[in-house]
Motif scaffolding. Sequence first.
Motif, PDB file in Angstrom:
ATOM      1  N   THR A  42       0.930  -1.090   0.019  1.00  0.00           N
ATOM      2  CA  THR A  42      -0.251   0.144  -0.040  1.00  0.00           C
ATOM      3  C   THR A  42       0.981   1.263   0.005  1.00  0.00           C
ATOM      4  OG1 THR A  42      -1.783  -1.170   1.128  1.00  0.00           O
ATOM      5  CG2 THR A  42      -1.915   1.413   1.382  1.00  0.00           C
ATOM      6  N   TYR A  48      -6.497   3.983  -2.027  1.00  0.00           N
ATOM      7  CA  TYR A  48      -6.691   2.538  -1.752  1.00  0.00           C
ATOM      8  C   TYR A  48      -8.018   2.296  -1.370  1.00  0.00           C
ATOM      9  CZ  TYR A  48      -6.328   5.480   2.591  1.00  0.00           C
ATOM     10  OH  TYR A  48      -6.648   6.254   3.633  1.00  0.00           O
ATOM     11  N   GLU A  53      -8.034  -3.072   2.120  1.00  0.00           N
ATOM     12  CA  GLU A  53      -6.754  -2.838   2.998  1.00  0.00           C
ATOM     13  C   GLU A  53      -7.216  -3.509   4.372  1.00  0.00           C
ATOM     14  OE1 GLU A  53      -3.830  -1.145   2.664  1.00  0.00           O
ATOM     15  OE2 GLU A  53      -4.682  -1.054   0.684  1.00  0.00           O
ATOM     16  N   VAL A  85      -8.881   2.578   8.270  1.00  0.00           N
ATOM     17  CA  VAL A  85      -8.562   1.174   8.033  1.00  0.00           C
ATOM     18  C   VAL A  85      -9.112   0.212   9.595  1.00  0.00           C
ATOM     19  CG1 VAL A  85      -7.073  -0.702   7.487  1.00  0.00           C
ATOM     20  CG2 VAL A  85      -7.313   1.418   6.106  1.00  0.00           C
TER      21      VAL A  85
END
Length: 188
Positions: A42, A48, A53, A85
């Motif tokens: 990443t 992203y 993730e 995340v």
Amino acid sequence: MKALVINGHVRWPQIAEGKLNQTIFEESITAFREKGYEILETTIDKRYDVPQEVEKWINADFILFHFPINWFGMPAKTKAYIDTVLMSGYGKIYAGDGRNNGGKYGTGGLLKSRGMIVNTWNAPEETFETPEQLLSDISMEDFTKPFTAALQFLGVEPQPTFAFYDVFKNPDIENDLKKYKEHITKYI
């Protein structure tokens, strides 16, 4: 085995273009590949997908997170990645803080992996643990404790931090990369 390598550099034109962090990112990937790891990667400064993730964190046997230290912390965009995340990983990455299952605070992590923090500094190494320096009363491990504690909270066993010092005024990148290669090879 799988390694998640996260480049937490955020580009600041004419100040911090990210060349060193990209080099560290590439060196990290090479070191993991040499040890037989499949790479999950990443780059935070690029787009992203949050659910992807979360899956990377779940599937990684080793999580290497590197970022520059900006104003004595990780860049805001990098912190936003962590917040987004990890909060999105509730029930997959962690299940509460541990006390809801009769444990102690910080034992709710669901991951069973190892991790490492790597950072880059404008400050020279003697800024730490040297009398009359700004951070004379703390070590690099003390400084990175909030980051490694976050890993521990998730069930990730932190490995010793590695820092690149004085990267603007007195860089010794070739020598530092050699030391880094030895360090990462030892702990992965």
